[in-house]
Design a protein around this motif. Structure first.
Motif, mmCIF file in Angstrom:
data_model
loop_
_atom_site.group_PDB
_atom_site.id
_atom_site.type_symbol
_atom_site.label_atom_id
_atom_site.label_comp_id
_atom_site.label_asym_id
_atom_site.label_seq_id
_atom_site.Cartn_x
_atom_site.Cartn_y
_atom_site.Cartn_z
ATOM 1 N N THR A 121 0.850 -1.194 0.000
ATOM 2 C CA THR A 121 0.000 0.000 0.000
ATOM 3 C C THR A 121 0.884 1.241 0.000
ATOM 4 O OG1 THR A 121 -1.692 -1.161 1.288
ATOM 5 C CG2 THR A 121 -1.825 1.241 1.204
ATOM 6 N N VAL A 122 0.516 2.219 -0.836
ATOM 7 C CA VAL A 122 1.249 3.480 -0.939
ATOM 8 C C VAL A 122 0.296 4.615 -0.588
ATOM 9 C CG1 VAL A 122 2.564 5.019 -2.451
ATOM 10 C CG2 VAL A 122 2.736 2.531 -2.733
ATOM 11 N N PHE A 123 0.694 5.441 0.373
ATOM 12 C CA PHE A 123 -0.141 6.507 0.914
ATOM 13 C C PHE A 123 0.624 7.820 0.748
ATOM 14 C CE2 PHE A 123 -2.574 7.653 5.135
ATOM 15 C CZ PHE A 123 -3.104 8.791 4.527
ATOM 16 N N ASP A 124 0.028 8.777 0.035
ATOM 17 C CA ASP A 124 0.643 10.096 -0.147
ATOM 18 C C ASP A 124 -0.305 11.143 0.420
ATOM 19 O OD1 ASP A 124 2.051 12.328 -0.951
ATOM 20 O OD2 ASP A 124 2.383 11.629 -2.994
ATOM 21 N N VAL A 125 0.148 11.959 1.373
ATOM 22 C CA VAL A 125 -0.737 12.958 1.981
ATOM 23 C C VAL A 125 -0.868 14.217 1.127
ATOM 24 C CG1 VAL A 125 -0.163 12.148 4.296
ATOM 25 C CG2 VAL A 125 1.026 14.150 3.374
ATOM 26 N N VAL A 126 -0.027 14.369 0.094
ATOM 27 C CA VAL A 126 -0.115 15.538 -0.786
ATOM 28 C C VAL A 126 -1.447 15.507 -1.528
ATOM 29 C CG1 VAL A 126 0.880 16.696 -2.791
ATOM 30 C CG2 VAL A 126 2.388 15.755 -1.022
ATOM 31 N N ALA A 127 -2.209 16.602 -1.415
ATOM 32 C CA ALA A 127 -3.559 16.632 -1.983
ATOM 33 C C ALA A 127 -3.601 17.113 -3.435
ATOM 34 C CB ALA A 127 -4.466 17.514 -1.132
ATOM 35 N N LEU A 128 -2.718 18.017 -3.790
ATOM 36 C CA LEU A 128 -2.708 18.563 -5.151
ATOM 37 C C LEU A 128 -1.287 18.514 -5.704
ATOM 38 C CD1 LEU A 128 -5.079 21.673 -4.871
ATOM 39 C CD2 LEU A 128 -5.528 19.522 -6.068
ATOM 40 N N PRO A 129 -1.129 17.868 -6.845
ATOM 41 C CA PRO A 129 -2.179 17.225 -7.636
ATOM 42 C C PRO A 129 -2.632 15.906 -6.999
ATOM 43 C CG PRO A 129 -0.062 16.736 -8.592
ATOM 44 C CD PRO A 129 0.200 17.692 -7.458
ATOM 45 N N VAL A 130 -3.790 15.433 -7.405
ATOM 46 C CA VAL A 130 -4.258 14.135 -6.905
ATOM 47 C C VAL A 130 -3.285 13.042 -7.337
ATOM 48 C CG1 VAL A 130 -6.119 12.445 -6.998
ATOM 49 C CG2 VAL A 130 -6.663 14.884 -6.932
ATOM 50 N N GLU A 131 -2.845 13.115 -8.586
ATOM 51 C CA GLU A 131 -1.907 12.124 -9.122
ATOM 52 C C GLU A 131 -0.481 12.674 -8.989
ATOM 53 O OE1 GLU A 131 -2.483 9.027 -10.066
ATOM 54 O OE2 GLU A 131 -4.599 9.253 -9.562
ATOM 55 N N THR A 132 0.062 12.568 -7.800
ATOM 56 C CA THR A 132 1.453 12.948 -7.573
ATOM 57 C C THR A 132 2.374 11.937 -8.259
ATOM 58 O OG1 THR A 132 1.603 11.619 -5.569
ATOM 59 C CG2 THR A 132 0.855 13.910 -5.306
ATOM 60 N N PRO A 133 3.659 12.257 -8.385
ATOM 61 C CA PRO A 133 4.577 11.249 -8.935
ATOM 62 C C PRO A 133 4.523 9.929 -8.172
ATOM 63 C CG PRO A 133 5.651 13.391 -8.905
ATOM 64 C CD PRO A 133 4.334 13.568 -8.203
ATOM 65 N N LEU A 134 4.382 10.002 -6.837
ATOM 66 C CA LEU A 134 4.306 8.776 -6.038
ATOM 67 C C LEU A 134 3.036 7.993 -6.340
ATOM 68 C CD1 LEU A 134 5.490 6.995 -3.821
ATOM 69 C CD2 LEU A 134 4.327 8.443 -2.132
ATOM 70 N N MET A 135 1.899 8.694 -6.477
ATOM 71 C CA MET A 135 0.649 8.012 -6.790
ATOM 72 C C MET A 135 0.679 7.404 -8.189
ATOM 73 S SD MET A 135 -1.715 8.007 -4.311
ATOM 74 C CE MET A 135 -0.300 7.257 -3.482
ATOM 75 N N ARG A 136 1.305 8.085 -9.127
ATOM 76 C CA ARG A 136 1.415 7.531 -10.483
ATOM 77 C C ARG A 136 2.285 6.287 -10.490
ATOM 78 N NH1 ARG A 136 2.311 13.069 -11.935
ATOM 79 N NH2 ARG A 136 4.490 12.607 -12.454
ATOM 80 N N ALA A 137 3.383 6.338 -9.751
ATOM 81 C CA ALA A 137 4.268 5.175 -9.696
ATOM 82 C C ALA A 137 3.586 3.994 -9.014
ATOM 83 C CB ALA A 137 5.560 5.543 -8.962
ATOM 84 N N ALA A 138 2.802 4.263 -7.978
ATOM 85 C CA ALA A 138 2.073 3.203 -7.283
ATOM 86 C C ALA A 138 1.042 2.558 -8.205
ATOM 87 C CB ALA A 138 1.402 3.757 -6.036
ATOM 88 N N ALA A 139 0.357 3.390 -8.992
ATOM 89 C CA ALA A 139 -0.624 2.859 -9.942
ATOM 90 C C ALA A 139 0.057 1.982 -10.988
ATOM 91 C CB ALA A 139 -1.374 4.012 -10.612
#
Length: 275
Positions: free
Chosen positions: A213-231
């Protein structure tokens, strides 16, 4: 949709204070005021004089104020009372003004708890958490109070990182290089739109690949680099936008005493994210 009164002398003002003001909170709160017909308005600010800004909240009768980095700890001595979890973690993200009496709350803490529970993260899950500021405190406290006992606080600042780790009985490391865990959490500004590290990954690719599980508290953008990499890696994700909605909804209720419907919250969240 009820008619929202025109702005006038009786309109209540709510606001936010952040080092880098964003649009999410303003759009979320103002949209809910519109949907519920409340005579409120919300505006984002920054300041180089925090005591004067807090004095203005008190003197001008500003109903509520969201507090973001880097003010979550520095604001505490300027308030009259600190509630519950805010007192426990020495971090405030919400101020409520009752006729000049300023009370500090932390709605980040409860939002993080709700999201970890909803994602069914087992309390036995080891974690890596990047950050040692106010948001990192809220996340670390939530993890500890859920029963997590194995974790590493990653912080370049040795003093604050070691202090946070010691406070909750976790380990500290200066870097996440060569470290892995089933749960990784970014509680730093890395990946935030408009920041110096907007396109930077908060964790190495190896840590993302090894995580469940990958959790990023940064709200903007929704798709942060970390969220994109996790996806891309097919990992379960918890986004900062989810945190932002839950904590802002609790703020809204504290300021207004109104609990919007599920449909209204969904509408406001979509409106805020489309900024």
């Amino acid at each position: 949709m009820p008619d929202k009164p025109a702005i006038g002398p009786s309109t209540k003002l709510c606001m936010s204070l952040a080092g880098r003001p964003g649009k999410f909170g303003s759009r979320f709160h103002n949209r809910l005021y519109e949907l519920t017909g409340l005579d409120y308005i919300y505006k984002a600010f920054t300041t180089k004089d925090l005591p004067a800004a807090i004095g203005g909240i008190r003197a001008l009768g500003i109903r509520g104020c969201a507090i973001s980095m880097p003010f979550k700890e520095a604001v505490i001595p300027l308030l009259d009372h600190i509630e519950g979890s805010a007192a426990a973690i020495d971090s405030v993200n919400t101020i409520v003004n009752d006729d000049g009496w300023l009370t500090g709350y932390n709605t980040d803490y409860s939002a993080v708890l709700d999201l970890l529970d909803h994602a069914e993260i087992a309390p036995s899950t080891p974690f890596l958490l990047a950050g040692s500021g106010g948001m990192a405190k809220a996340v670390t406290a939530a993890l500890r109070n859920r029963g997590h006992r194995s974790g590493v606080i990653i912080a370049r600042n040795a003093a604050t990182g070691q202090a946070l780790a010691d406070l909750y009985g976790f380990d500290w490391a200066r870097s996440s290089q060569d470290l892995t865990a089933p749960l990784i959490i970014n509680a730093t500004p890395v990946g935030m739109a408009g920041g110096a590290e907007a396109e930077t990954l908060a964790f190495p690719a190896m840590a993302i690949e090894a995580a469940e599980t990958v959790f990023d508290v940064v709200a903007l953008p929704v798709e942060t680099p970390l969220m994109r990499a996790a996806a891309a890696a097919g990992r379960k994700r918890i986004s900062g936008a989810d945190v932002a909605v839950l904590q802002a909804l609790e703020q809204f209720a504290l300021y207004t005493g109104v609990h919007p419907s599920e449909e209204q919250v969904k509408d406001a969240a979509i409106f805020a994210r489309d900024a």
